[in-house]
Structures are given as structure tokens and as C-alpha cells.
Design a protein around this motif. Sequence first.
Motif, PDB file in Angstrom:
ATOM      1  N   TYR A 185       0.869  -1.179   0.000  1.00  0.00           N
ATOM      2  CA  TYR A 185       0.000   0.000   0.000  1.00  0.00           C
ATOM      3  C   TYR A 185       0.905   1.228   0.000  1.00  0.00           C
ATOM      4  CZ  TYR A 185      -3.958  -3.009   1.187  1.00  0.00           C
ATOM      5  OH  TYR A 185      -4.933  -3.977   1.167  1.00  0.00           O
ATOM      6  N   SER A 186       0.628   2.163  -0.907  1.00  0.00           N
ATOM      7  CA  SER A 186       1.448   3.370  -1.011  1.00  0.00           C
ATOM      8  C   SER A 186       0.551   4.598  -0.969  1.00  0.00           C
ATOM      9  CB  SER A 186       2.262   3.371  -2.316  1.00  0.00           C
ATOM     10  OG  SER A 186       1.383   3.302  -3.445  1.00  0.00           O
ATOM     11  N   VAL A 187       1.111   5.701  -0.488  1.00  0.00           N
ATOM     12  CA  VAL A 187       0.358   6.945  -0.405  1.00  0.00           C
ATOM     13  C   VAL A 187       1.187   8.070  -1.015  1.00  0.00           C
ATOM     14  CG1 VAL A 187       1.232   7.407   1.930  1.00  0.00           C
ATOM     15  CG2 VAL A 187      -0.869   8.533   1.137  1.00  0.00           C
ATOM     16  N   GLU A 188       0.503   8.942  -1.776  1.00  0.00           N
ATOM     17  CA  GLU A 188       1.103  10.154  -2.348  1.00  0.00           C
ATOM     18  C   GLU A 188       0.406  11.349  -1.735  1.00  0.00           C
ATOM     19  OE1 GLU A 188       0.914  10.051  -6.572  1.00  0.00           O
ATOM     20  OE2 GLU A 188       1.877   8.071  -6.743  1.00  0.00           O
ATOM     21  N   LEU A 189       1.180  12.269  -1.184  1.00  0.00           N
ATOM     22  CA  LEU A 189       0.640  13.466  -0.549  1.00  0.00           C
ATOM     23  C   LEU A 189       1.132  14.698  -1.303  1.00  0.00           C
ATOM     24  CD1 LEU A 189       1.261  12.552   3.206  1.00  0.00           C
ATOM     25  CD2 LEU A 189      -0.809  12.160   1.842  1.00  0.00           C
ATOM     26  N   ASN A 190       0.175  15.548  -1.680  1.00  0.00           N
ATOM     27  CA  ASN A 190       0.500  16.788  -2.388  1.00  0.00           C
ATOM     28  C   ASN A 190       1.370  16.508  -3.611  1.00  0.00           C
ATOM     29  OD1 ASN A 190      -0.896  17.988  -0.312  1.00  0.00           O
ATOM     30  ND2 ASN A 190       0.932  18.788   0.722  1.00  0.00           N
ATOM     31  N   GLN A 191       1.007  15.427  -4.313  1.00  0.00           N
ATOM     32  CA  GLN A 191       1.641  15.029  -5.570  1.00  0.00           C
ATOM     33  C   GLN A 191       3.094  14.572  -5.400  1.00  0.00           C
ATOM     34  OE1 GLN A 191       1.128  18.181  -8.440  1.00  0.00           O
ATOM     35  NE2 GLN A 191      -1.104  17.843  -8.586  1.00  0.00           N
ATOM     36  N   HIS A 192       3.501  14.283  -4.143  1.00  0.00           N
ATOM     37  CA  HIS A 192       4.818  13.700  -3.924  1.00  0.00           C
ATOM     38  C   HIS A 192       4.683  12.178  -3.986  1.00  0.00           C
ATOM     39  CE1 HIS A 192       7.046  17.346  -2.735  1.00  0.00           C
ATOM     40  NE2 HIS A 192       5.880  17.760  -2.235  1.00  0.00           N
ATOM     41  N   ARG A 193       5.414  11.563  -4.855  1.00  0.00           N
ATOM     42  CA  ARG A 193       5.247  10.148  -5.148  1.00  0.00           C
ATOM     43  C   ARG A 193       5.729   9.287  -3.980  1.00  0.00           C
ATOM     44  NH1 ARG A 193       4.327   6.864  -9.359  1.00  0.00           N
ATOM     45  NH2 ARG A 193       5.407   4.834  -9.426  1.00  0.00           N
ATOM     46  N   GLN A 194       4.864   8.359  -3.579  1.00  0.00           N
ATOM     47  CA  GLN A 194       5.164   7.347  -2.565  1.00  0.00           C
ATOM     48  C   GLN A 194       5.854   7.936  -1.331  1.00  0.00           C
ATOM     49  OE1 GLN A 194       7.197   3.993  -4.246  1.00  0.00           O
ATOM     50  NE2 GLN A 194       5.460   3.374  -5.519  1.00  0.00           N
ATOM     51  N   VAL A 195       5.113   8.783  -0.672  1.00  0.00           N
ATOM     52  CA  VAL A 195       5.612   9.334   0.594  1.00  0.00           C
ATOM     53  C   VAL A 195       5.832   8.214   1.606  1.00  0.00           C
ATOM     54  CG1 VAL A 195       4.992  10.788   2.541  1.00  0.00           C
ATOM     55  CG2 VAL A 195       4.579  11.570   0.205  1.00  0.00           C
ATOM     56  N   ALA A 196       4.980   7.198   1.569  1.00  0.00           N
ATOM     57  CA  ALA A 196       5.124   6.057   2.474  1.00  0.00           C
ATOM     58  C   ALA A 196       4.691   4.800   1.745  1.00  0.00           C
ATOM     59  CB  ALA A 196       4.301   6.265   3.731  1.00  0.00           C
ATOM     60  N   LEU A 197       5.334   3.690   2.104  1.00  0.00           N
ATOM     61  CA  LEU A 197       5.047   2.402   1.480  1.00  0.00           C
ATOM     62  C   LEU A 197       4.902   1.359   2.591  1.00  0.00           C
ATOM     63  CD1 LEU A 197       4.811   0.963  -1.294  1.00  0.00           C
ATOM     64  CD2 LEU A 197       7.267   0.463  -1.106  1.00  0.00           C
ATOM     65  N   TYR A 198       3.784   0.646   2.585  1.00  0.00           N
ATOM     66  CA  TYR A 198       3.477  -0.326   3.634  1.00  0.00           C
ATOM     67  C   TYR A 198       3.285  -1.715   3.015  1.00  0.00           C
ATOM     68  CZ  TYR A 198       2.306   4.037   6.013  1.00  0.00           C
ATOM     69  OH  TYR A 198       2.348   5.308   6.534  1.00  0.00           O
ATOM     70  N   ASP A 199       4.024  -2.685   3.546  1.00  0.00           N
ATOM     71  CA  ASP A 199       3.852  -4.081   3.133  1.00  0.00           C
ATOM     72  C   ASP A 199       2.930  -4.741   4.161  1.00  0.00           C
ATOM     73  OD1 ASP A 199       4.005  -6.560   2.037  1.00  0.00           O
ATOM     74  OD2 ASP A 199       6.142  -6.868   2.407  1.00  0.00           O
ATOM     75  N   VAL A 200       1.660  -4.828   3.823  1.00  0.00           N
ATOM     76  CA  VAL A 200       0.637  -5.272   4.772  1.00  0.00           C
ATOM     77  C   VAL A 200       0.397  -6.775   4.621  1.00  0.00           C
ATOM     78  CG1 VAL A 200      -1.786  -5.057   5.441  1.00  0.00           C
ATOM     79  CG2 VAL A 200      -0.459  -3.010   4.830  1.00  0.00           C
ATOM     80  N   LYS A 201       0.311  -7.449   5.802  1.00  0.00           N
ATOM     81  CA  LYS A 201      -0.028  -8.872   5.830  1.00  0.00           C
ATOM     82  C   LYS A 201      -1.073  -9.099   6.920  1.00  0.00           C
ATOM     83  CE  LYS A 201       4.411 -10.672   4.151  1.00  0.00           C
ATOM     84  NZ  LYS A 201       5.034  -9.353   3.919  1.00  0.00           N
ATOM     85  N   PHE A 202      -2.237  -9.546   6.512  1.00  0.00           N
ATOM     86  CA  PHE A 202      -3.282  -9.936   7.464  1.00  0.00           C
ATOM     87  C   PHE A 202      -3.072 -11.421   7.803  1.00  0.00           C
ATOM     88  CE2 PHE A 202      -5.223  -6.254   5.420  1.00  0.00           C
ATOM     89  CZ  PHE A 202      -5.754  -5.577   6.510  1.00  0.00           C
ATOM     90  N   ILE A 203      -2.816 -11.701   9.086  1.00  0.00           N
ATOM     91  CA  ILE A 203      -2.512 -13.066   9.503  1.00  0.00           C
ATOM     92  C   ILE A 203      -3.395 -13.465  10.688  1.00  0.00           C
ATOM     93  CG2 ILE A 203      -0.142 -12.933   8.691  1.00  0.00           C
ATOM     94  CD1 ILE A 203       0.753 -12.461  11.549  1.00  0.00           C
ATOM     95  N   LYS A 204      -3.347 -14.745  11.027  1.00  0.00           N
ATOM     96  CA  LYS A 204      -4.123 -15.277  12.152  1.00  0.00           C
ATOM     97  C   LYS A 204      -3.203 -15.604  13.313  1.00  0.00           C
ATOM     98  CE  LYS A 204      -7.790 -17.305   9.294  1.00  0.00           C
ATOM     99  NZ  LYS A 204      -8.537 -18.546   8.957  1.00  0.00           N
ATOM    100  N   ASN A 205      -3.809 -15.772  14.488  1.00  0.00           N
ATOM    101  CA  ASN A 205      -3.038 -16.187  15.655  1.00  0.00           C
ATOM    102  C   ASN A 205      -2.523 -17.615  15.460  1.00  0.00           C
ATOM    103  OD1 ASN A 205      -3.529 -13.799  17.086  1.00  0.00           O
ATOM    104  ND2 ASN A 205      -5.458 -14.581  17.896  1.00  0.00           N
ATOM    105  N   VAL A 206      -1.378 -17.904  16.057  1.00  0.00           N
ATOM    106  CA  VAL A 206      -0.875 -19.278  16.015  1.00  0.00           C
ATOM    107  C   VAL A 206      -1.744 -20.152  16.907  1.00  0.00           C
ATOM    108  CG1 VAL A 206       1.488 -18.646  15.474  1.00  0.00           C
ATOM    109  CG2 VAL A 206       0.767 -18.727  17.863  1.00  0.00           C
ATOM    110  N   THR A 207      -1.813 -21.436  16.569  1.00  0.00           N
ATOM    111  CA  THR A 207      -2.642 -22.380  17.321  1.00  0.00           C
ATOM    112  C   THR A 207      -1.770 -23.249  18.225  1.00  0.00           C
ATOM    113  OG1 THR A 207      -2.515 -23.973  15.490  1.00  0.00           O
ATOM    114  CG2 THR A 207      -4.380 -22.438  15.510  1.00  0.00           C
TER     115      THR A 207
END
Length: 330
Positions: free
Chosen positions: A98-120
Amino acid sequence: MSHVTHPAFRLMALLVLALVQISAKEDVFHRSGEELKLIPPNFGKLDRIQWKFGTDLVADWYGDDVNYYEALVNRTTLDPETGQITIKNGTKNDNGLYSVELNQHRQVALYDVKFIKNVTKPVIIVKPLNCSPESKNCTLSCDADTADAQPVTYWWKDRGEDWRKGEQLKPIFKEELQDITTFSCRLENPLGSGEESNPMSNPFLHPSDKSGIPPAGVALLVIGAIGLILAICITVWCCMYKKEHLQFPRLKCPGNGNAAAGAGDAERDADDARQRPNGAQRCADAKLDPESAVGLLSNGVASYHTGQPAPTTTPPGEDTSQQDGPPQQR
């Protein structure tokens, strides 16, 4: 004067830009199904915000209404003041960059998101299955469903020591583990630690050794248990004996051979014998005084067996007229 940019300088600039972008990437692990909020760095007053999931637009704002796109439609909310985006009900299908551009500045922040579950809770499996006290080496496997819980780390415990990080497979050797009785393992991921497994007995120990108590200790426990049972039995017997003799002192039968005993003492002894369980029979069995014993049996045993008072006997020559009814008028 014209300035010519050397190709090597351009390449270096591109590498620096790439490093800046890579260093800005942040790994984000979040529990599946829960709401995730991504907050970009403070960029002052905002007049344009654009969020992307990979190369697909998620939401944008240009000073007017917020526009949401198909990638996460109906599951995202954008805050124009802070640039924060909220993702609801995230699943593994939403994993990615996931990336965000603020005030037309390219990729101000980049997030590598992983939705995971609790270990069993894992279970320890011994390999091979025929591992026994005669084996020289075997392998323990800490097994659990980790498909949607990665990245996972494994932790092992033995000898009652602290947890130690390891691998899913733990080789064990008989000559090194004679003093260990059980093994335990647990899993951990960025969401936290899971429940530890049930203890697994050391497969190299014979069944008699898995209790962790040496044979001498077992013998002492058995002897102690027997001694405790005997002590309880003796205590109960003493209490019952003491209670009986406090309630009923030693039985004295009438006519017990003491010629000096008076008539009153003999009568009290006879009453005492009648009141005791089988007292009359016991005096009769003693055969201390056949004549007195017969009297006790006739007055005590008959009452004991029939439930009715036994008939009294009157010594020969005694006048009973004064005992029955009022005195006669002369």
C-alpha cells in the motif's frame, strides 16, 4: 554554457531514489478480520491525497469529496486532514503493498501489509513412529496449522529450563537426554505467542522411568502408603475400644466368687449385666455362678429375644400378697 549530465551520475541518482523508497517501506502485520489504520508521516497542510494497493487506486482526495475505487470498495475510509486510511475486515486477499502520495509527492510512504491469524496450539510428533528406548536418535516435530499465521517461529523447552528458539524439527539423541522426562513446544508470530503443547514424554525412557521417580523412591512411597494405612486402622481401633470401655466398664457378673460381696453389690452387678449387649449370655458362658447365671438368662435373654419382660421368680417361702395390689383390710 550547457551542462551535460554524465550517465553515471544519473544512474547513481536513480539508485539513491530507489534506496530512499525501499527504506521507507514498513512491514505491517495485522490480525485478520480486524480494522487496520495506516497513518502516513506528517506532511503539513494537505491538498491532495492518493492511496494505492499495488498499482490499483484505493482512494483519492483533491480538496473536494473523497473518491473510493473498486480495489477495496465499501471497506475503506480516508481522513482528508491526516491522510489516514482505514481498512475494514482485512483478509489474506488484501495482503500486499500500500502506497500513499501526498501533495503530488510520489510514494511518501510504502506499507507491506499482511493480514494473519493467531498461532494455534501445536502437538509434538515423534519421528519415526517406531522410536523407542532402544533407538539411538529420533526427531521431534512441533506440528500446527500455520498456513495463515506466517511468519512463525518455534520455541522448545526441556529440563524445566526457559524457552529456547529453534526449528520445527528437533533432533534428539539418547546419550544426551537420559535426564530429561518431557519436551514442550510453542509457536510465535508477530501477533504474539500461542499456547504451548502438551508435554511429550521422552521416547528414550522406559515406561517405569517416565514418572521421573527412581525405583528407590517408588519403593519408599509404597512403604509410606502402607504405614499410613496401618496407622489409620490402629487409630480407629483404639478410638472404638476406648469409647466402648468408657461407656461400659469391665463387666462384673453376680456371684463372681467373692464371698464378701453383699446383696446390694450382687443386685447392681445383675442390673449392669442385663443392660449390656449379651451381658447375661456372657455371664452364663463364664459359668462363674451357675445359679446366678440362670437367673440372668431367665430375666435378660428372654427379654432380649422376645422383646417382652421375662417372668420374675420368687424365692420359696416368700409372701407375695403384699407386692400385688393394696393391703387387705382386716
